[in-house]
Design an enzyme around this catalytic site. Structure first.
Site, PDB file in Angstrom:
ATOM      1  N   HIS A 119      33.552  45.345   8.405  1.00 36.51           N
ATOM      2  CA  HIS A 119      33.264  46.785   8.449  1.00 36.51           C
ATOM      3  C   HIS A 119      34.198  47.459   7.433  1.00 36.51           C
ATOM      4  CE1 HIS A 119      33.388  50.896  10.102  1.00 36.51           C
ATOM      5  NE2 HIS A 119      32.301  50.619  10.780  1.00 36.51           N
ATOM      6  N   ASP A 196      39.504  42.376  14.550  1.00 42.74           N
ATOM      7  CA  ASP A 196      38.768  43.603  14.865  1.00 42.74           C
ATOM      8  C   ASP A 196      37.819  43.286  16.032  1.00 42.74           C
ATOM      9  OD1 ASP A 196      36.959  45.674  14.993  1.00 42.74           O
ATOM     10  OD2 ASP A 196      36.516  45.728  12.849  1.00 42.74           O
ATOM     11  N   GLN A 199      33.333  45.140  18.235  1.00 44.17           N
ATOM     12  CA  GLN A 199      32.029  44.718  18.760  1.00 44.17           C
ATOM     13  C   GLN A 199      32.148  43.656  19.858  1.00 44.17           C
ATOM     14  OE1 GLN A 199      29.160  46.082  18.184  1.00 44.17           O
ATOM     15  NE2 GLN A 199      29.801  47.423  16.535  1.00 44.17           N
ATOM     16  N   LYS A 222      32.625  51.969  22.416  1.00 39.89           N
ATOM     17  CA  LYS A 222      31.648  50.878  22.288  1.00 39.89           C
ATOM     18  C   LYS A 222      31.664  49.997  23.531  1.00 39.89           C
ATOM     19  CE  LYS A 222      32.166  50.701  17.281  1.00 39.89           C
ATOM     20  NZ  LYS A 222      30.927  51.143  16.653  1.00 39.89           N
ATOM     21  N   CYS A 360      28.094  50.500   7.391  1.00 41.08           N
ATOM     22  CA  CYS A 360      29.493  50.471   6.939  1.00 41.08           C
ATOM     23  C   CYS A 360      29.890  49.071   6.485  1.00 41.08           C
ATOM     24  CB  CYS A 360      30.464  50.990   8.014  1.00 41.08           C
ATOM     25  SG  CYS A 360      30.146  52.661   8.513  1.00 41.08           S
TER      26      CYS A 360
HETATM   27  N1  PMP Z   1      34.811  47.571  13.230  1.00 41.81           N
HETATM   28  C1  PMP Z   1      33.578  47.245  13.632  1.00 41.81           C
HETATM   29  C2  PMP Z   1      33.186  45.805  13.646  1.00 41.81           C
HETATM   30  C3  PMP Z   1      32.698  48.240  14.066  1.00 41.81           C
HETATM   31  O1  PMP Z   1      31.466  47.908  14.481  1.00 41.81           O
HETATM   32  C4  PMP Z   1      33.120  49.582  14.041  1.00 41.81           C
HETATM   33  C5  PMP Z   1      32.179  50.697  14.474  1.00 41.81           C
HETATM   34  N2  PMP Z   1      30.908  50.611  13.908  1.00 41.81           N
HETATM   35  C6  PMP Z   1      34.417  49.869  13.628  1.00 41.81           C
HETATM   36  C7  PMP Z   1      35.225  48.839  13.234  1.00 41.81           C
HETATM   37  C8  PMP Z   1      34.936  51.278  13.610  1.00 41.81           C
HETATM   38  O2  PMP Z   1      35.045  51.755  14.912  1.00 41.81           O
HETATM   39  P1  PMP Z   1      35.351  53.303  15.203  1.00 41.81           P
HETATM   40  O3  PMP Z   1      34.346  54.075  14.407  1.00 41.81           O
HETATM   41  O4  PMP Z   1      35.169  53.434  16.671  1.00 41.81           O
HETATM   42  O5  PMP Z   1      36.733  53.564  14.753  1.00 41.81           O
END
Ligand code: PMP
Length: 404
Positions: A119, A196, A199, A222, A360
């Site tokens: 991401h 990270d 997910q 999430k 992203c």
């Molecule tokens: N890492 C991953 C794998 C994600 O899916 C996301 C959210 N799409 C993020 C980081 C960022 O999370 P947040 O927007 O809640 O900070």
């Protein structure tokens, strides 16, 4: 017996919007009533700041806030609650590690290893840190299925590597990465690893101590919790050597015009008034997630994913992007030449919520030479009937655009 219909009753949004088929859970999950109540109860009945007032209500709020820290530590298998920092989300957690841990340690010629499927937030902070310090961002490749090649990954690690940062589960491909093996390879060379967990936190077994991971980050929203609350887990040995990069009230021991003595971790990393109601709601989200048998949840999500994959594969022109052997309940796909935004708009008109775009992960889209995908992602309240309906509409979209 795992019953998604019964689980749906916990989520008020489905009684307000009975027609909604919500398949955008990788973006954010819906919230159960227990989480919503905990937040509104806090504001209605005991709103105070934390770590300041000594009157009963304020002390009680501080205690509840700290209880959630302990609950979070227990939830992810951390040894101590002091290894948990509350942030505003995964994004803030990763940026904090980049600024407070990596940048002070990074020197010209050093390297940071990430993967092709990260991401943007698990890429840009490291990229910017490398630019600042004359270091190099090294990207571990993946195969067409969306799996890391561990041999190549290992060959990228060296004495120059100052950090490995990888996602546990890809938000775009659904790939579940072999975190255990990555940690072992990196630790053999004394390289710290950030995972990270944005997910994975909701549905996977997380055990940061058993994994021996250095940093683990995730977001409350999430995993059925509120937005604006995230977690940074860090090993005590790292936290105690890190200096805060954001400054303010409530994170200090002593302040003079000449010098400041900071509070011990985790408090030194939480200056200012935190998202107290959010943290309290997040505590309820942990209780909610913990109330289900993880095996039952896993089986249910797997069945949904298998059915959706099977149905999608039967639609002419559908190409699933990300076919790793080990996959989470995330399915990205393209539909012939139909733009993903058209797919999502069409589905939206039928009350089916999916995400379309690059998710992203633009460099990953470049790797697949596509502008984006449509993405379906499941949570515990989704049903097989919803999958059937989604597949019918995708077929209609295919016919609409291709006239067959
Ligand atoms: N890492 C991953 C794998 C994600 O899916 C996301 C959210 N799409 C993020 C980081 C960022 O999370 P947040 O927007 O809640 O900070």
């Amino acid at each position: 017996m795992f019953d998604p219909q019964q689980i749906r009753t916990h989520f008020p949004i489905f009684s307000h919007r009975p027609e909604l088929i919500y398949l955008d859970n990788a973006a954010t999950t819906q919230k159960p009533i227990s989480v919503i109540r905990a937040i509104s109860d806090f504001y209605e009945k005991e709103n105070t700041n934390v770590h300041r007032g000594i009157y009963e209500m304020a002390a009680s709020t501080s205690q509840k806030y700290e209880e959630v820290r302990q609950k979070t530590a227990d939830f992810i298998g951390a040894a101590k609650k002091e290894e948990i920092v509350f942030t505003s989300g995964t994004t803030a957690s990763i940026n904090l590690v980049a600024q407070s841990f990596l940048i002070p340690r990074l020197e010209t010629g050093d390297e940071v290893v990430i993967s092709m499927m990260e991401h943007h937030v698990n890429l840009i902070p490291w990229q910017q840190a490398c630019k600042l310090k004359g270091a190099k961002l090294v990207v571990a490749p993946i195969n067409k299925a969306g799996e890391l090649d561990l041999k190549i990954f290992k060959s990228l690690l060296s004495e120059r590597t100052k950090l490995v940062a990888v996602t546990h589960v890809s938000n775009t491909l659904g790939t579940i990465n072999p975190i255990g093996e990555i940690l072992e390879m990196a630790h053999k060379r004394d390289i710290p690893v950030l995972v990270d967990g944005a997910q994975s936190a909701a549905h996977f077994d997380i055990d940061v101590e058993a994994w021996d991971v250095d940093f683990f980050v995730f977001s409350g929203h999430k995993m059925y919790g509120p937005t604006g609350v995230g977690i940074l887990y860090g090993k005590e040995e790292h936290f105690t050597k890190m200096l805060p990069v954001h400054f303010g009230g409530n994170a200090i021991r002593e302040v003079r015009f000449e010098e400041t003595v900071f509070a011990l971790p985790p408090r030194c990393f939480e200056p200012g008034t935190p998202n107290i109601a959010g943290v309290i709601g997040f505590g309820q989200a942990i209780d909610f997630v913990s109330s289900f048998d993880k095996k039952g949840v896993k089986y249910h999500l797997q069945r949904l994913t298998e059915l959706a994959t099977e149905k999608l594969q039967k639609v002419k022109g559908v190409k699933i992007v990300g076919t790793a052997k080990n996959k989470s309940p995330v399915i990205s796909f393209t539909l012939g030449n139909v733009h993903p935004h058209d797919v999502a708009t069409f589905l939206g008109a039928e009350n089916i919520a999916v995400r379309a775009g690059h998710h992203c992960t633009q460099p990953l889209m470049d790797f697949y030479k596509i502008p984006g995908t449509s993405r379906i992602s499941f949570a515990i309240y989704n049903t097989m009937e919803e999958v059937e309906r989604m597949a019918i509409v995708i077929k209609e979209i295919q016919r609409f655009f291709n006239g067959r």
